[in-house]
Write a protein that holds these residues in place. Structure first.
Motif, short mmCIF file in Angstrom:
data_model
loop_
_atom_site.label_atom_id
_atom_site.label_comp_id
_atom_site.label_asym_id
_atom_site.label_seq_id
_atom_site.Cartn_x
_atom_site.Cartn_y
_atom_site.Cartn_z
N ASP A 47 0.85 -1.18 0.08
CA ASP A 47 -0.07 -0.01 -0.01
C ASP A 47 0.90 1.17 -0.09
O ASP A 47 0.42 2.19 -0.71
CB ASP A 47 -1.14 0.14 1.27
CG ASP A 47 -1.82 -1.16 1.30
OD1 ASP A 47 -2.52 -1.60 -0.03
OD2 ASP A 47 -1.93 -1.91 2.18
N VAL A 48 1.98 1.18 0.77
CA VAL A 48 2.94 2.52 0.89
C VAL A 48 3.53 2.66 -0.42
O VAL A 48 3.65 3.63 -1.03
CB VAL A 48 3.89 2.06 1.98
CG1 VAL A 48 5.00 3.26 1.93
CG2 VAL A 48 3.46 2.09 3.33
N LYS A 50 2.17 1.80 -3.42
CA LYS A 50 1.43 2.42 -4.24
C LYS A 50 1.04 3.71 -4.08
O LYS A 50 0.81 4.69 -4.74
CB LYS A 50 0.20 1.51 -4.39
CG LYS A 50 -1.16 2.03 -5.30
CD LYS A 50 -2.12 1.01 -5.06
CE LYS A 50 -3.29 1.52 -6.11
NZ LYS A 50 -4.60 0.51 -5.82
N ASP A 51 0.93 4.07 -2.94
CA ASP A 51 0.51 5.60 -2.28
C ASP A 51 1.46 6.64 -2.61
O ASP A 51 1.32 7.56 -3.05
CB ASP A 51 0.11 5.24 -0.97
CG ASP A 51 -0.65 6.67 -0.43
OD1 ASP A 51 -0.73 7.63 -1.15
OD2 ASP A 51 -1.06 6.63 0.87
N LEU A 52 2.64 6.29 -2.10
CA LEU A 52 3.90 7.07 -2.22
C LEU A 52 4.82 7.05 -3.51
O LEU A 52 5.75 7.92 -4.07
CB LEU A 52 4.85 6.88 -1.01
CG LEU A 52 4.26 7.34 0.18
CD1 LEU A 52 5.33 7.02 1.42
CD2 LEU A 52 3.37 8.72 0.39
N GLN A 108 4.09 12.31 2.74
CA GLN A 108 3.47 12.50 1.50
C GLN A 108 4.50 12.35 0.53
O GLN A 108 4.25 12.21 -0.66
CB GLN A 108 3.05 14.07 1.45
CG GLN A 108 1.75 14.36 2.32
CD GLN A 108 0.42 13.61 2.06
OE1 GLN A 108 0.05 13.24 1.08
NE2 GLN A 108 -0.15 13.14 3.37
N GLU A 180 -9.68 2.18 2.91
CA GLU A 180 -8.74 1.31 2.82
C GLU A 180 -7.44 1.79 2.24
O GLU A 180 -6.53 1.31 2.96
CB GLU A 180 -9.16 0.26 1.71
CG GLU A 180 -8.31 -1.07 1.82
CD GLU A 180 -8.99 -2.16 0.91
OE1 GLU A 180 -8.30 -2.98 0.60
OE2 GLU A 180 -10.32 -2.21 0.48
N ALA A 181 -7.37 2.80 1.45
CA ALA A 181 -6.32 3.59 0.91
C ALA A 181 -5.31 3.95 2.01
O ALA A 181 -4.17 4.23 2.03
CB ALA A 181 -6.13 4.34 -0.06
N ASN A 182 -6.16 4.57 3.01
CA ASN A 182 -5.23 5.51 3.98
C ASN A 182 -5.48 4.54 5.66
O ASN A 182 -4.99 5.25 6.37
CB ASN A 182 -5.77 6.98 4.23
CG ASN A 182 -5.73 7.79 2.91
OD1 ASN A 182 -4.81 7.77 2.81
ND2 ASN A 182 -6.95 8.04 2.63
N TRP A 184 -3.67 2.43 6.66
CA TRP A 184 -2.18 2.12 7.14
C TRP A 184 -1.57 3.37 7.85
O TRP A 184 -0.70 3.33 8.83
CB TRP A 184 -1.10 1.85 5.95
CG TRP A 184 -0.82 2.97 5.06
CD1 TRP A 184 -1.49 3.14 3.92
CD2 TRP A 184 0.33 3.72 5.20
NE1 TRP A 184 -0.89 4.39 3.19
CE2 TRP A 184 0.26 4.68 4.06
CE3 TRP A 184 1.43 4.06 5.98
CZ2 TRP A 184 1.07 5.67 3.79
CZ3 TRP A 184 2.11 5.29 5.72
CH2 TRP A 184 1.94 5.85 4.47
N ARG A 185 -2.04 4.62 7.58
CA ARG A 185 -1.50 5.88 8.09
C ARG A 185 -2.28 5.81 9.52
O ARG A 185 -1.33 6.23 10.62
CB ARG A 185 -1.98 7.10 7.37
CG ARG A 185 -1.30 7.10 5.78
CD ARG A 185 -1.91 8.44 5.03
NE ARG A 185 -1.25 8.42 3.94
CZ ARG A 185 -0.31 9.10 3.88
NH1 ARG A 185 0.65 9.59 4.60
NH2 ARG A 185 0.37 9.22 2.50
#
Length: 468
Positions: A47-48, A50-52, A108, A180-182, A184-185
């Protein structure tokens, strides 16, 4: 005059009236939470990425940085424990270490992520404080078992997050706090807050020694060691046995850390397992800390009773050599059931070797346990750093070769080829590491003790009363 305050000569887990038992439980839980947070991001790495938008190199660098910060923290924290006591050191480590754990939930950019992983690694120094605190609380006939058990149960946090962090994320989503996308944060923020609160618990419910806290003893005109008993850091650094144990711990705990960071991908690429299945196997590997490290400490104590301090060293050398043999065999296996069998054997021996190491550490110099524990503990992270660098370089070369060899093929074919190449590279890297482990086992035989050091008896804490 002097007053003797005996250390606990038994590990009575349910005797909560004993300050030694209370400290054992609190330091074990604190260690667990630190490791849980330290490796808490690992289950979320897809996920990280993909996100970052992390590149493969940045992903590897994050693994390396996570153990690099711990090296410096462990070197410093041991000396601080000797000076200020483990209680204050653990309190500040938990509360300050919680900050980057929380901040990683707000990153970010890839650079911000890498910086946070570097500073999160500082909470890995919790291991040193745990070993110092249990060494102060328990007598020599049981100190190996106490050290190994508290460390083993703490290490469990490094694998328990494979199950715990996704549960936290699911709870966050179910309560509508994040999508779901956030998730982990929010999960990392929660882990950081728990560490911060644990720092408060540590301050109010533990003491530095069975006699009281360092600060309180000094305020009453008492002190734990007189000037003539104090050992300079240079003297610790000049003791060759400390550096042999540094190498030894690099060869056991350092490799366990490496496995935590690389085994998921290796199992997927080598045996075709799903991410979930690979994660469960790594979790099982970590769960063996419940008893495996304790066994190492127990057998260290047992050999100490029968053959003195030399017996502790001989057992350490034996179990470390066995660890190297198990890893070398595992690295050559491509049949899943057999692979799991030798992975279990490797898991058992590597964790027993860690326990055996810290059944020797308290006897190298009883006047500088904190400093020695810090240096030896840092060895584990140096080993993890070097092993990660080795595997990263071999994997990078293999993957680039796979890409060049499959130019013009579809993206799926190239991805499969990269996975196979990475698997082979890591396998060969594991084999090289196994040879270095055996070398560490042989080098440990060089650890000797002077006649006056060779006692393996229960000793009291001596608190000297200052002249008034």
């Amino acid at each position: 005059m002097t007053t003797n305050y005996p250390k606990a000569s038994k590990l009575e887990l349910l005797n909560f009236k004993s300050i030694s038992t209370r400290t054992f439980w609190i330091t074990s839980v604190a260690f667990f939470l630190c490791f849980f947070a330290w490796f808490g991001i690992v289950p979320f790495m897809p996920d990280v990425v993909k996100d970052l938008g992390l590149s493969p190199e940045q992903k590897w660098n994050s693994i390396i940085l996570a153990v690099t910060g711990t090296v410096f923290a462990r070197l410093v924290i041991g000396k601080l424990c000797d000076k200020y006591g483990p209680r204050l050191c653990y309190t500040w480590l938990l509360m300050l270490g919680a900050i980057p754990v929380i901040l990683i939930g707000f990153v970010q950019t890839p650079l911000q992520f890498l910086i946070c992983r570097l500073f999160i690694g500082f909470i890995g120094a919790s291991f040193v404080i745990t070993q110092v605190h249990t060494s102060i609380m328990f007598a020599s006939n049981i100190v190996g078992t106490a050290n190994a058990t508290s460390a083993g149960w703490g290490n469990l946090g490094g694998g328990a997050n494979r199950l715990g962090m996704p549960i936290i994320a699911a709870a966050v989503i179910s309560f509508g706090l994040a999508d779901e996308a956030n998730a982990w944060r929010y999960s990392m923020v929660i882990a950081g807050l728990v560490c911060f609160l644990m720092g408060i618990v540590y301050f109010f419910f533990t003491k530095d020694t069975p006699a009281g806290n360092f600060k309180e003893l000094k305020a009453k005109g008492e002190f734990v060691a007189s000037k003539k008993d104090q050992v300079g850091f240079k003297e610790v650094l000049s003791d060759y046995r400390v550096w042999i144990l540094f190498f030894v711990y690099a060869a056991c705990f350092g490799i366990e850390l490496t496995v935590y960071g690389t085994m998921d991908d290796y199992l997927q690429n080598t045996f075709g397992l799903t991410r979930s299945m690979a994660g469960n196997i790594v979790l099982s590997f970590a769960l063996m800390n419940i008893f495996a490290r304790t066994l190492g400490g127990y057998f260290g104590d047992m050999f100490g009773k029968s053959r003195g301090l030399r017996g502790r060293v001989l057992f350490l050398s034996f179990i470390l050599a066995l660890e190297g043999v198990m890893l070398s065999i595992f690295s050559t296996i491509t049949y899943l059931p057999l692979g799991i069998l030798f992975l279990i054997a490797f898991s058992l021996t590597v964790q027993m070797a860690e326990g055996a190491t810290f059944s020797v550490v308290p006897f190298i110099n009883k006047k500088a346990i904190g400093s020695i524990s810090g240096i030896v503990g840092a060895g584990g992270n140096v080993g993890a750093f070097l092993a990660a660098m080795l595997l990263k370089s071999k994997s990078a070369v293999a993957e680039q070769t796979a890409i060049a060899s499959n130019q013009g093929m579809g993206a799926e074919v190239i991805e499969i080829a990269q996975g196979q190449a990475s698997s082979f590279a890591v396998s060969s890297g594991y084999f090289i590491i196994s040879l270095l482990i055996v070398l560490a086992a042989v080098s440990s035989l060089a650890i000797k003790f002077a006649t006056e050091e060779s006692t393996d008896e229960v000793e009291p804490i001596r608190v000297a009363l200052a002249d008034k």
